[in-house]
Each structure stands twice: as C-alpha cells, then as structure tokens.
Motif scaffolding. Sequence first.
Motif, short mmCIF file in Angstrom:
data_model
loop_
_atom_site.label_atom_id
_atom_site.label_comp_id
_atom_site.label_asym_id
_atom_site.label_seq_id
_atom_site.Cartn_x
_atom_site.Cartn_y
_atom_site.Cartn_z
N LYS A 14 -2.55 9.54 -15.67
CA LYS A 14 -3.09 10.89 -15.63
C LYS A 14 -3.01 11.47 -14.23
N GLU A 15 -3.36 10.67 -13.24
CA GLU A 15 -3.38 11.16 -11.86
C GLU A 15 -2.01 11.09 -11.20
N ARG A 16 -1.09 10.32 -11.81
CA ARG A 16 0.24 10.14 -11.26
C ARG A 16 0.18 9.65 -9.80
N LEU A 17 -0.65 8.69 -9.57
CA LEU A 17 -0.79 8.12 -8.24
C LEU A 17 0.40 7.22 -7.97
N ASP A 18 1.06 7.42 -6.86
CA ASP A 18 2.22 6.62 -6.50
C ASP A 18 1.97 5.92 -5.18
N VAL A 19 1.14 4.90 -5.23
CA VAL A 19 0.80 4.17 -4.01
C VAL A 19 0.92 2.67 -4.29
N THR A 20 2.02 2.29 -4.94
CA THR A 20 2.20 0.89 -5.28
C THR A 20 2.36 0.04 -4.05
N PHE A 21 2.00 -1.21 -4.19
CA PHE A 21 1.99 -2.14 -3.07
C PHE A 21 3.41 -2.61 -2.76
N PRO A 22 3.88 -2.48 -1.52
CA PRO A 22 5.27 -2.84 -1.18
C PRO A 22 5.43 -4.36 -1.04
N ASP A 204 -5.44 -9.15 8.85
CA ASP A 204 -5.55 -8.01 9.78
C ASP A 204 -5.69 -6.68 9.05
N THR A 205 -6.34 -6.69 7.91
CA THR A 205 -6.44 -5.49 7.06
C THR A 205 -7.90 -5.12 6.82
N LEU A 206 -8.25 -3.90 7.22
CA LEU A 206 -9.60 -3.39 7.01
C LEU A 206 -9.60 -2.43 5.83
N VAL A 207 -10.55 -2.60 4.94
CA VAL A 207 -10.70 -1.68 3.82
C VAL A 207 -11.65 -0.57 4.25
N THR A 208 -11.18 0.67 4.14
CA THR A 208 -11.99 1.81 4.59
C THR A 208 -12.75 2.48 3.45
N HIS A 226 -8.38 1.89 -0.09
CA HIS A 226 -7.65 2.43 1.05
C HIS A 226 -7.82 1.45 2.21
N THR A 227 -6.75 1.18 2.94
CA THR A 227 -6.81 0.20 4.02
C THR A 227 -6.19 0.75 5.29
N ILE A 228 -6.51 0.08 6.39
CA ILE A 228 -5.88 0.36 7.67
C ILE A 228 -5.58 -0.97 8.35
N HIS A 229 -4.37 -1.10 8.91
CA HIS A 229 -4.00 -2.33 9.59
C HIS A 229 -4.69 -2.36 10.94
N LYS A 230 -5.34 -3.46 11.22
CA LYS A 230 -6.18 -3.57 12.42
C LYS A 230 -5.39 -3.41 13.71
N GLY A 233 -2.63 0.25 13.03
CA GLY A 233 -3.24 1.51 12.60
C GLY A 233 -2.60 2.08 11.35
N GLN A 234 -1.64 1.39 10.75
CA GLN A 234 -0.98 1.88 9.55
C GLN A 234 -1.95 1.92 8.38
N ARG A 235 -1.96 3.05 7.68
CA ARG A 235 -2.84 3.21 6.52
C ARG A 235 -2.05 2.98 5.24
N GLN A 236 -2.73 2.45 4.25
CA GLN A 236 -2.08 2.14 2.99
C GLN A 236 -3.10 2.19 1.86
N SER A 237 -2.65 2.53 0.68
CA SER A 237 -3.51 2.53 -0.50
C SER A 237 -2.98 1.51 -1.49
N LEU A 238 -3.84 0.61 -1.93
CA LEU A 238 -3.46 -0.46 -2.86
C LEU A 238 -4.20 -0.25 -4.17
N LEU A 239 -3.47 -0.29 -5.27
CA LEU A 239 -4.06 -0.09 -6.58
C LEU A 239 -4.18 -1.40 -7.34
N SER A 240 -5.11 -1.43 -8.28
CA SER A 240 -5.34 -2.64 -9.07
C SER A 240 -5.71 -2.27 -10.49
#
Length: 311
Positions: A14-22, A204-208, A226-230, A233-240
Amino acid sequence: MLALSHVAKRLLRKERLDVTFPLQKLATRETSGRFMSTHLGYDANDRLIVIGSGVAGCSAALTAAEQHKIPVTLLCAGSLPTDCNSFWAQGGIIYRNYDPTANDSAASLVADVKRAGAGLCDEGAVWKLALEGPQRVRQLLLDDQGKYANVPFDRTSSGALSCCLEASHAAPRIIHFADHTGKVITEHITAAALNHPLITVVTDTLVTDLITRETDDKQKVCLGVHTIHKNTGQRQSLLSLRGTVLASGGLGGIYEHSTNPAGFNALGSSTALATRAGAHTSDLEYVQFHPTALNIPNESCFLLTEALRGE
C-alpha cells in the motif's frame, strides 16, 4: 507472527516503500575480523529484526533462527557484538540445584523472588521464570549440539555444575564462571549467533526510530527501523515482515552514579524507541542498580560481585 507478516506485506504494498536491505552490498563489505555473518538467498524483508547483541538479543535471534527457521538481522551499536551490558555481569545466572541436599525447587525460587519483590511481582511471570528458566538455560547456554551456546561454567570435582549462593536466595542455585560469568556467556552466545547461517549481525549501527504504519482498523504496526551508521553517518531504513525485537538493554547508564560501562550501554534506547513509536510502557520507575560497588574518588564506580553478600 504469521498475522503480522500478512499485515506488514499489505502495508508495504500500500505504501510502496522501497527501502529493502542491501544484502549483496553487506556481503562484500570489508570488516575487521568476523564480526558479521550474512545469509543470502531470501527476500530481504522476510526477516526478524533484533536490536541489541546481549544475551536477550542473541537468545531471541537464535530461537527465531534455529527453532522457527526465520532469517534474522541483528543490529548492535558496538564495533563488536560483545560490546554490550551482558558482558560485564559478574556473579552468575539463576539455574536449579538438583542436589537433593540443597532443598531447591521451583516453589523455593518463587518464594525468594516474591520476597525480594516486596509483593509487587507478577505472579504468572514469577512462576514462568521458576518453571521454565532451567530448561531455557540448558537450551541456550548448555547446548553441546552446536546449535546454541555451550558455556564452560565452573564445575565440581565430580563434574556437576558448581552452584553458589547469592543474596536473597534460599538455596545455592547460581551457576557461574569464576567471577566473569557475563563475559564468558556473551562470548559464547554471540559466537553462536555469528555462526548461524540464518543470522546476519550488523555492527556500529544505531537505531534512531521504529518505522510504523496504521492498519485500516487503526492498529499501529511496526514495519522496521531507521538507522544511522555510527562511524560514517550513513542513514538507512530496514524493513521486516516478521517484527522487531527491542533488546538493547536498560537505562541505568543515564544516571550520574552507575556501574554501567561507558559507550552505548544501558542508555534506555529500547524504552525511548518504544515510547516514540507510541507503544504502551509500564513500571519505568523500577530501575535496577547494582547494590555493591567500590567508590574511588574521581573514578567510575566499580562493580563488586553479589556473591559477597551471599557466601
């Protein structure tokens, strides 16, 4: 868990979220030592996310992966999975003393917990601890089949587990490894998680924040983090599709006087993430402070073992 998976799939479409984990990128990433294990060949979002690499986080990850065959992404703030509060525990862990002369039993442990809890304990939770706890210890920490951890706890000359007495316990039921029990448990259970083919450990990953959406019937569902690399500083979104487990420790480290180590330990991140996402919390006034510490002027408080007050 299956229902959550179906709900999450509908919301993602529904939301068409495209933040798959690389995963492919993660698999080729340079790491210092074997601090990351990667499982490829599955839908990147069809996994459980676990935040925290201590005993709770690794136990949840191993249980999901081994018993239920669910891929797990385990996130930790430290550069090593062993950089967690569990590592610093000293005295030991509650088990069951099966020596008849010890007079230990589930009922005895229930009485001890309720007495120490001053009448404020959840009766069902206490009995669950007393009845199921020993089996969980055997499963997760005394496994000689190579699936979980096989911790080399101290043993007697006859080969039986050495059980000591700690404060508030009526029977000697604490198994230990010298006075570094947390260290040896953490080393073995994180190794088990790293070696499991269905568990990916990301350091080295902080969940914000938690990623949440409302269903058509106004129920809030967690879809990931949502995460940020300690370091970068790279931000990333991981879905589950399988849910998110908050296991990043307590909040004793936010106080001026604490025996918690420095770093991202015991800063209340799980409580904060849950609260910001709108989850219901309770009993936040109950903060465990280790009762025995060495106070040296101008130095951090040094934790002393609870065994000093038992034996």
